[in-house]
Every structure is written in C-alpha cells, then in structure tokens.
Scaffold this active site. Sequence first.
Site, PDB file in Angstrom:
ATOM      1  N   LYS A  44      -2.365  29.008  -3.379  1.00  0.00           N
ATOM      2  CA  LYS A  44      -1.708  28.982  -2.059  1.00  0.00           C
ATOM      3  C   LYS A  44      -2.387  28.019  -1.079  1.00  0.00           C
ATOM      4  O   LYS A  44      -1.735  27.500  -0.181  1.00  0.00           O
ATOM      5  CB  LYS A  44      -1.647  30.391  -1.465  1.00  0.00           C
TER       6      LYS A  44
ATOM      7  N   ASP B  18       5.216  34.759   3.252  1.00  0.00           N
ATOM      8  CA  ASP B  18       4.474  36.034   3.171  1.00  0.00           C
ATOM      9  C   ASP B  18       4.359  36.664   4.561  1.00  0.00           C
ATOM     10  O   ASP B  18       4.482  37.885   4.707  1.00  0.00           O
ATOM     11  CB  ASP B  18       3.044  35.802   2.649  1.00  0.00           C
TER      12      ASP B  18
HETATM   13  N1  LIG Z   1       3.370  42.278  -1.869  1.00  0.00           N
HETATM   14  C1  LIG Z   1       3.425  40.974  -1.735  1.00  0.00           C
HETATM   15  O1  LIG Z   1       4.459  40.370  -1.493  1.00  0.00           O
HETATM   16  C2  LIG Z   1       2.163  40.186  -1.837  1.00  0.00           C
HETATM   17  C3  LIG Z   1       2.112  38.874  -1.338  1.00  0.00           C
HETATM   18  C4  LIG Z   1       0.906  38.183  -1.455  1.00  0.00           C
HETATM   19  C5  LIG Z   1      -0.184  38.792  -2.076  1.00  0.00           C
HETATM   20  N2  LIG Z   1      -0.075  40.066  -2.550  1.00  0.00           N
HETATM   21  C6  LIG Z   1      -1.209  40.728  -3.189  1.00  0.00           C
HETATM   22  O2  LIG Z   1      -2.331  40.661  -2.334  1.00  0.00           O
HETATM   23  C7  LIG Z   1      -3.520  40.527  -3.098  1.00  0.00           C
HETATM   24  C8  LIG Z   1      -4.332  39.340  -2.592  1.00  0.00           C
HETATM   25  O3  LIG Z   1      -3.594  38.163  -2.792  1.00  0.00           O
HETATM   26  P1  LIG Z   1      -4.095  36.748  -2.202  1.00  0.00           P
HETATM   27  O4  LIG Z   1      -2.995  35.797  -2.431  1.00  0.00           O
HETATM   28  O5  LIG Z   1      -4.636  36.917  -0.844  1.00  0.00           O
HETATM   29  O6  LIG Z   1      -5.308  36.437  -3.191  1.00  0.00           O
HETATM   30  P2  LIG Z   1      -6.557  35.482  -2.919  1.00  0.00           P
HETATM   31  O7  LIG Z   1      -6.206  34.381  -1.994  1.00  0.00           O
HETATM   32  O8  LIG Z   1      -7.105  35.170  -4.264  1.00  0.00           O
HETATM   33  O9  LIG Z   1      -7.611  36.439  -2.140  1.00  0.00           O
HETATM   34  C9  LIG Z   1      -8.161  37.557  -2.779  1.00  0.00           C
HETATM   35  C10 LIG Z   1      -9.000  38.354  -1.792  1.00  0.00           C
HETATM   36  O10 LIG Z   1      -9.409  39.560  -2.440  1.00  0.00           O
HETATM   37  C11 LIG Z   1     -10.841  39.609  -2.516  1.00  0.00           C
HETATM   38  N3  LIG Z   1     -11.209  40.140  -3.815  1.00  0.00           N
HETATM   39  C12 LIG Z   1     -10.836  39.674  -5.031  1.00  0.00           C
HETATM   40  N4  LIG Z   1     -11.339  40.457  -6.007  1.00  0.00           N
HETATM   41  C13 LIG Z   1     -12.063  41.422  -5.391  1.00  0.00           C
HETATM   42  C14 LIG Z   1     -12.824  42.521  -5.856  1.00  0.00           C
HETATM   43  N5  LIG Z   1     -12.960  42.779  -7.168  1.00  0.00           N
HETATM   44  N6  LIG Z   1     -13.423  43.327  -4.950  1.00  0.00           N
HETATM   45  C15 LIG Z   1     -13.289  43.083  -3.617  1.00  0.00           C
HETATM   46  N7  LIG Z   1     -12.590  42.049  -3.120  1.00  0.00           N
HETATM   47  C16 LIG Z   1     -11.977  41.236  -3.988  1.00  0.00           C
HETATM   48  C17 LIG Z   1     -11.320  38.167  -2.335  1.00  0.00           C
HETATM   49  O11 LIG Z   1     -12.629  38.211  -1.804  1.00  0.00           O
HETATM   50  P3  LIG Z   1     -13.647  36.947  -1.846  1.00  0.00           P
HETATM   51  O12 LIG Z   1     -13.281  36.085  -0.663  1.00  0.00           O
HETATM   52  O13 LIG Z   1     -14.964  37.593  -1.711  1.00  0.00           O
HETATM   53  O14 LIG Z   1     -13.422  36.272  -3.173  1.00  0.00           O
HETATM   54  C18 LIG Z   1     -10.267  37.637  -1.339  1.00  0.00           C
HETATM   55  O15 LIG Z   1     -10.583  38.029  -0.037  1.00  0.00           O
HETATM   56  C19 LIG Z   1      -3.065  40.397  -4.556  1.00  0.00           C
HETATM   57  O16 LIG Z   1      -3.126  41.654  -5.167  1.00  0.00           O
HETATM   58  C20 LIG Z   1      -1.624  39.971  -4.449  1.00  0.00           C
HETATM   59  O17 LIG Z   1      -0.861  40.394  -5.549  1.00  0.00           O
HETATM   60  C21 LIG Z   1       1.073  40.767  -2.438  1.00  0.00           C
END
Ligand SMILES: NC(=O)c1ccc[n+]([C@@H]2O[C@H](COP(=O)([O-])OP(=O)(O)OC[C@H]3O[C@@H](n4cnc5c(N)ncnc54)[C@H](OP(=O)(O)O)[C@@H]3O)[C@@H](O)[C@H]2O)c1
Length: 287
Positions: free
Chosen positions: A75, A111
Amino acid sequence: MLNQNIVSAQTKILGIIGHPISHSMSPVMHNIALSELNLDYVYLAFDVLPKNLENALKGMKALNIKGINITIPFKESVIPYLDIIDPLAQKIGAVNTIKLQDDIIYGKNTDAAGFKKSLSEAQINPSGLDVLLLGSGGAARAISYTLIDSINRLAIINRKKQNAEQLVSRLKKESNSPIVAKKLTNINLKSEIKIADLLINATPVGMYPSQHDSIINPNMLHRDLTVIDLVYNPLETQLIKDAKIAGCKTLNGLDMLINQGSLAFEWWTNKKPNTSLMKRKIIELLS
Ligand SMILES: NC(=O)c1ccc[n+]([C@@H]2O[C@H](COP(=O)([O-])OP(=O)(O)OC[C@H]3O[C@@H](n4cnc5c(N)ncnc54)[C@H](OP(=O)(O)O)[C@@H]3O)[C@@H](O)[C@H]2O)c1
C-alpha cells in the site's frame, strides 16, 4: 448480448496484488457483483513478490488491466509507480486502489471512506471519544485520518514504537487533539484500555490461520469499551470473542471490506455493486 459466464476477447481485467494473496476474499465479492450486473469484467488475484512490484505495475499498463486493489505489503511501496494520487491518499501515505485510464495510473485510498461508512452503519459515533488504535501500518493510517477531526484523544500502540511515532507526527500536522505513541507492552495496553472508549485492532494478529491469537489479555477489557477488529477472517476473532464476553459492543472488519471494495468497484465500472450479495457470499465462505 453479453453472456455473463463467458470470458471473451473483450473481457476487461480487474484484480488485486499482494503477497501472500491466497486468503483474499476480494475476487469472490467482486466477481459475484460483476456477474450480477452482467458486466464484462473478470477480477483476479495476483501474488506478486516484492521484488516484482515495479514490473507488475508496468504489466498493468502493457496488458491494459483496468483496475487493481493493493494489499499487504504494497500500500505504501506502490506510490512511486503511480502517475496521479488523490490528495487524501497522499496525506495518508497509502493507496489501496488504482485505476488505468488513457495510459495513466491513478491511485486513491478507499479504506478510509470504507471504514467511516462501516462505523456509521454500525451506529458507532466516534465524536468526543478516547480511542486506542493498535498498529500503525496502512490500515491504521487510513482510519486515523478519518477519526482525528472528531475524537477527543488518540493513543497509538505499536510493536515498533518508531512507526507509531512517525504516524503521530504526521497526524499532529492535521489536528490539535492529544495524540500519543506508545510501544506495545502489557503495561501500556492496560493503562490505555482503562481510559479508552473505543479500541481498534489494525494489526493482522488474530487473522487466519492464527485465529486464536489476540494482543489483548481479556482481563483488560471493560463493558464501556467498543471493540473493532479490522480482521474479517475469521469473522469472529479471539479479540471479538473476548470483547463480547466482557460485555463490549463489537464490530468486525467485514463491513469495511465490503465498503472499501464497493467504492473501488464503482470507481472502475461506474456502477454500484450489490453490497448485500457481496456480504452474503463472503459470510457463506467464511462460516
Ligand atoms: N477490513 C478491511 O477492509 C481491512 C482493510 C485493510 C486492512 N485490514 C486488516 O488490517 C490489518 C493490518 O493491515 P495493514 O494494511 O495496515 O498492514 P501493514 O501495513 O502491514 O501494518 C501492519 C501493522 O500491524 C503490526 N503488526 C504486524 N504483526 C504484528 C504482530 N505479530 N504483533 C503486533 N503487531 C503486529 C505492524 O507493526 P510494526 O510497525 O511493528 O511492524 C503494523 O503496525 C490486516 O489484518 C488487514 O487484513 C482490513
């Protein structure tokens, strides 16, 4: 007359790129909505290795792929390869939807609006609330920009504290509300949950196949808290289960998924998809 079951030489291509991608529900919800409207498109999932991102974007132009959703981990990294990015996506620093028109790739972030719509559909009004956001990645960034105008205070707790601090410094340019960044520790979680009205999990913790994981110890939850988990697979994460037991109001990530997808669909095709049908199909597959 178009036959909705036939992929022909005129069929236009839409899709999603990410890595990994096999868990994505986007092809299911888009294809069922395209088919219902008898639109001559097909929506595919492309597993793109990070080293191939630039080539994938060149391929979009070369193959005339009309629209692509962008998911983890692209993203942010997709931004340099786009021609025009809308101002909100620019501010958020994350793009989740791109569109090809006249050889120009446009990017936007659905989003943020998808999350906002899911809040209002669930009758969750964030105005004046103290919000605790877990995570500072693309999703956390998108939703924090929709919240900061109206909430009382925002605390962002993240595994890598410097990522939360970077987000906080960007948000402080947009708002005078108190916004704090903290490291993910049980002590910080406990003190922030105690004063929070709204807790949002924007990390992948709890997502299939690690559906029994949760960042939050259930003892920290209290009945005055509303809990939102952006994860939608499973529909009921461990966090949502624990929150229900604690008497909290809860919301999973399914409506946000449908809403962000519906906005992308409309941008690409100029038609409104049947969101109830999309939702029913995903629930059927995930139940
Ligand atoms: N429902 C929807 O429409 C929708 C839309 C978008 C995203 N989502 C969901 O939201 C979540 C995040 O998505 P994203 O796009 O923001 O991903 P991203 O950009 O990869 O960010 C992931 C975040 O989660 C943290 N993280 C990852 N693994 C972790 C762990 N094991 N323990 C604690 N923190 C952890 C990361 O921390 P660090 O900075 O420390 O690496 C970062 O802050 C995903 O599950 C995705 O499926 C849902």
